[in-house]
Scaffold this motif. Structure first.
Motif, PDB file in Angstrom:
ATOM      1  N   THR A  24     -24.005 130.069 107.240  1.00 64.06           N
ATOM      2  CA  THR A  24     -23.890 130.694 108.484  1.00 64.06           C
ATOM      3  C   THR A  24     -25.178 130.510 108.931  1.00 64.06           C
ATOM      4  OG1 THR A  24     -25.416 132.971 107.251  1.00 64.06           O
ATOM      5  CG2 THR A  24     -22.639 133.057 107.812  1.00 64.06           C
ATOM      6  N   GLY A  25     -25.948 129.483 109.359  1.00 60.68           N
ATOM      7  CA  GLY A  25     -26.406 128.501 110.351  1.00 60.68           C
ATOM      8  C   GLY A  25     -27.227 127.539 109.125  1.00 60.68           C
ATOM      9  N   THR A  26     -27.969 126.350 110.243  1.00 55.23           N
ATOM     10  CA  THR A  26     -28.622 125.142 109.356  1.00 55.23           C
ATOM     11  C   THR A  26     -29.000 125.248 110.874  1.00 55.23           C
ATOM     12  OG1 THR A  26     -26.631 123.798 110.124  1.00 55.23           O
ATOM     13  CG2 THR A  26     -26.457 124.461 108.490  1.00 55.23           C
ATOM     14  N   GLN A  27     -30.245 124.090 110.305  1.00 55.36           N
ATOM     15  CA  GLN A  27     -31.864 123.854 110.389  1.00 55.36           C
ATOM     16  C   GLN A  27     -32.242 122.728 110.305  1.00 55.36           C
ATOM     17  OE1 GLN A  27     -34.435 126.350 113.355  1.00 55.36           O
ATOM     18  NE2 GLN A  27     -34.746 124.862 114.365  1.00 55.36           N
ATOM     19  N   VAL A  28     -31.783 121.028 110.675  1.00 55.84           N
ATOM     20  CA  VAL A  28     -32.635 120.510 109.943  1.00 55.84           C
ATOM     21  C   VAL A  28     -34.176 120.346 110.395  1.00 55.84           C
ATOM     22  CG1 VAL A  28     -32.787 117.974 109.695  1.00 55.84           C
ATOM     23  CG2 VAL A  28     -30.471 119.230 110.166  1.00 55.84           C
ATOM     24  N   THR A  29     -35.290 120.136 109.406  1.00 55.14           N
ATOM     25  CA  THR A  29     -36.636 120.110 109.810  1.00 55.14           C
ATOM     26  C   THR A  29     -36.682 118.267 109.438  1.00 55.14           C
ATOM     27  OG1 THR A  29     -36.898 122.134 110.121  1.00 55.14           O
ATOM     28  CG2 THR A  29     -38.581 120.268 110.600  1.00 55.14           C
ATOM     29  N   PRO A  30     -37.313 116.959 110.597  1.00 55.69           N
ATOM     30  CA  PRO A  30     -37.758 116.328 110.229  1.00 55.69           C
ATOM     31  C   PRO A  30     -38.849 116.212 110.033  1.00 55.69           C
ATOM     32  CG  PRO A  30     -37.354 115.749 112.570  1.00 55.69           C
ATOM     33  CD  PRO A  30     -37.071 116.928 112.080  1.00 55.69           C
ATOM     34  N   ALA A  76     -16.836 118.192 104.094  1.00 56.66           N
ATOM     35  CA  ALA A  76     -17.066 119.135 104.701  1.00 56.66           C
ATOM     36  C   ALA A  76     -18.300 118.255 106.058  1.00 56.66           C
ATOM     37  CB  ALA A  76     -17.033 120.298 104.988  1.00 56.66           C
ATOM     38  N   TRP A  77     -17.876 118.244 106.874  1.00 53.49           N
ATOM     39  CA  TRP A  77     -18.784 118.191 107.886  1.00 53.49           C
ATOM     40  C   TRP A  77     -19.534 119.242 109.007  1.00 53.49           C
ATOM     41  CZ3 TRP A  77     -18.848 113.191 111.747  1.00 53.49           C
ATOM     42  CH2 TRP A  77     -19.719 112.971 112.580  1.00 53.49           C
ATOM     43  N   VAL A  78     -20.731 119.549 108.562  1.00 51.80           N
ATOM     44  CA  VAL A  78     -21.163 121.017 108.376  1.00 51.80           C
ATOM     45  C   VAL A  78     -21.691 121.400 109.492  1.00 51.80           C
ATOM     46  CG1 VAL A  78     -22.644 122.779 107.905  1.00 51.80           C
ATOM     47  CG2 VAL A  78     -21.239 121.773 106.215  1.00 51.80           C
ATOM     48  N   ASP A  79     -22.939 120.116 110.402  1.00 47.97           N
ATOM     49  CA  ASP A  79     -23.509 120.429 111.443  1.00 47.97           C
ATOM     50  C   ASP A  79     -24.307 118.627 111.778  1.00 47.97           C
ATOM     51  OD1 ASP A  79     -25.347 122.040 113.403  1.00 47.97           O
ATOM     52  OD2 ASP A  79     -26.954 121.977 112.455  1.00 47.97           O
ATOM     53  N   THR A  80     -24.304 118.817 113.440  1.00 45.84           N
ATOM     54  CA  THR A  80     -25.148 117.578 113.807  1.00 45.84           C
ATOM     55  C   THR A  80     -26.844 118.149 113.827  1.00 45.84           C
ATOM     56  OG1 THR A  80     -23.373 116.640 114.220  1.00 45.84           O
ATOM     57  CG2 THR A  80     -24.932 115.335 114.793  1.00 45.84           C
ATOM     58  N   TRP A  81     -27.511 117.085 114.331  1.00 48.42           N
ATOM     59  CA  TRP A  81     -28.986 117.534 114.720  1.00 48.42           C
ATOM     60  C   TRP A  81     -29.256 116.836 115.257  1.00 48.42           C
ATOM     61  CZ3 TRP A  81     -33.855 115.117 114.229  1.00 48.42           C
ATOM     62  CH2 TRP A  81     -33.991 115.013 113.582  1.00 48.42           C
ATOM     63  N   ALA A  82     -30.303 116.981 116.383  1.00 50.23           N
ATOM     64  CA  ALA A  82     -31.002 115.951 117.181  1.00 50.23           C
ATOM     65  C   ALA A  82     -32.300 116.790 118.325  1.00 50.23           C
ATOM     66  CB  ALA A  82     -30.627 115.567 119.094  1.00 50.23           C
ATOM     67  N   PRO A  83     -33.533 115.979 117.886  1.00 47.94           N
ATOM     68  CA  PRO A  83     -34.851 116.686 117.680  1.00 47.94           C
ATOM     69  C   PRO A  83     -34.924 117.115 118.923  1.00 47.94           C
ATOM     70  CG  PRO A  83     -34.655 113.577 117.619  1.00 47.94           C
ATOM     71  CD  PRO A  83     -33.085 114.648 117.686  1.00 47.94           C
ATOM     72  N   GLY A  84     -35.757 118.207 118.440  1.00 47.63           N
ATOM     73  CA  GLY A  84     -35.914 119.662 120.008  1.00 47.63           C
ATOM     74  C   GLY A  84     -34.069 120.854 119.702  1.00 47.63           C
ATOM     75  N   ALA A  85     -33.419 120.380 118.399  1.00 46.60           N
ATOM     76  CA  ALA A  85     -32.537 121.428 118.397  1.00 46.60           C
ATOM     77  C   ALA A  85     -32.590 122.581 117.936  1.00 46.60           C
ATOM     78  CB  ALA A  85     -31.153 121.214 117.654  1.00 46.60           C
ATOM     79  N   ALA A  86     -32.347 123.567 118.296  1.00 50.82           N
ATOM     80  CA  ALA A  86     -32.438 124.971 117.892  1.00 50.82           C
ATOM     81  C   ALA A  86     -31.177 125.017 116.662  1.00 50.82           C
ATOM     82  CB  ALA A  86     -32.458 126.138 119.041  1.00 50.82           C
TER      83      ALA A  86
END
Length: 399
Positions: free
Chosen positions: A99-105, A158-168
């Motif tokens: 129900t949610g995702t967040q990437v942290t590099p 499945a393509w679940v999410d796309t992330w870029a720096p600064g994204a919530a």
């Protein structure tokens, strides 16, 4: 819906949930101007990730991390970009819904964007085999997992999410999510950009992804995607020349690199879209008839590095016509899911038209492409090839 043969069309692919509460990229800077050429990479620099929203009833966080640190390197033949896929096992013992995702590099100086893919148990063996036979950690990929048997285009992932720096955090609505069964794997694609170091190694990275999971209820809705594709027939610019500027030669090259199925797509799409011959140019379109009753909730556009704009229209030319997806300034590194202002009920008798505009002139401005020979660009999986797909999030409903 009439089923195109093009590889991005696979009805019934589970995908991202209904809506999201926070945009996938933290800034809209520059959207009023001409698109920034991919490879300049200044728009996302220096942004810190936002904190996730509080957990809702029944939710839990699962923190996942790459197996070990990876030091990116530019591809053979030059360039400043590496697209690397890493497999991560969420270790599920029972079915859950994302129900949610967040990437942290770990190394934000080189992590330019990321894509989170979910691979069901049926594709897990293929992913693990790809990882095992590729030297180093993970494998090279672009625009997908790059694993036969676990491709988004074929309905195997499945393509679940796309992330870029600064994204919530990407936060889906309650009681709706992406289904993960025991044995499913997460594939994290990292786009590493080494432009600041002129293509030289710039340290290692061990990125992480946080999943927001819930066990779900009998009322929890699982969503599917309808990828609506159109041909790509982008000729060389007037000041370019070379053997690959010939359409047939370019298709033969795509076939050599990716096999007969991908190589045949360019001509098969013409037939599926009711076009008797290719129409070389910047803009291409295709109409898709809706085959069954569904509720249309959201969508996003997918092209590669020469993409300029993509649009999906419902019933164009009719009194009830409306635009359901409009990305006038496409950014490969910000392929965000766009929620419709309100859900739209569609069904048999309706038509969805996808229109894409590409720009061959970008080729000379992109570090990833500037050293490659010019080509007549057709549908293909590589960095120098293109796609056109409006990927729509829908929920089946009874008529």
């Amino acid at each position: 819906m009439r089923k195109p043969v093009g590889p991005l069309w696979r009805l019934g692919v589970a995908t991202t949930a209904l809506t999201f509460a926070v945009a996938a990229c933290g800034s809209d800077a520059g959207r009023g101007a001409a698109p920034t050429a991919a490879g300049s990479y200044n728009a996302h620099a220096g942004k810190s990730p936002a904190a996730p929203q509080p957990l809702r009833a029944g939710e839990r966080f699962v923190d996942l991390k790459m197996a070990e640190a990876y030091t990116p390197a530019p591809p053979e033949g030059g360039g400043t970009d590496e697209y690397r896929c890493q497999v991560i096992d969420p270790g599920l013992t029972k079915t859950a819904f994302i129900t949610g995702t967040q990437v942290t590099p770990e190394n934000a100086a080189i992590a330019h964007h990321a894509i989170v893919y979910a691979v069901p148990p049926g594709g897990a063996a293929a992913v693990r085999e790809q990882d095992a036979r590729t030297p180093g950690l993970g494998w090279q990929c672009f625009g997908g997992t790059g694993v036969a048997g676990a491709e988004v285009e074929e309905g195997e992932a499945a393509w679940v999410d796309t992330w870029a720096p600064g994204a919530a955090e990407t936060l889906f609505t309650e009681d709706a999510g992406f289904k993960l069964e025991p044995g499913s794997l997460i594939v994290l694609q990292l786009h590493y950009n080494l432009l600041a170091t002129d293509g030289k190694p710039a340290g290692s990275d061990r990125s992480a992804v946080r999943l927001r999971l819930t066990d779900g209820t009998p009322r929890t809705r699982e969503f599917v995607t309808w990828p609506l594709d159109a041909p790509t027939d982008l000729p060389c610019t007037p000041d370019e020349s070379g053997p690959l500027c010939d359409r047939a030669a370019s298709i033969a090259d795509v076939t050599k690199r990716f096999g007969a199925e991908v190589g045949a797509t360019a001509d098969e799409q013409l037939e599926e879209c009711g076009q008797s011959a290719p129409k070389p140019g910047d803009t291409q379109t295709c109409d898709h008839a809706v085959p069954e009753p569904v509720t249309l909730f959201a969508g996003f556009g997918h092209m590669h590095l020469l993409g300029r704009a993509i649009k999906v229209e419902l019933n164009p030319g009719r009194p009830n016509a409306r635009i359901v997806l409009d990305v006038p300034q496409f950014d490969f590194d910000d392929q965000r899911l766009v929620k419709l202002p309100e859900p739209v009920e569609i069904g048999p008798g309706d038509t969805l038209r996808v229109t894409c505009t590409h720009d061959a002139g970008l080729r000379k401005r992109l570090p990833q492409l500037s050293k490659l020979p010019p080509r007549y660009v057709v549908w293909g999986d590589g960095t120098s090839d293109e796609m056109c797909a409006g990927i729509m999030t829908v929920s089946p409903r009874e008529s």
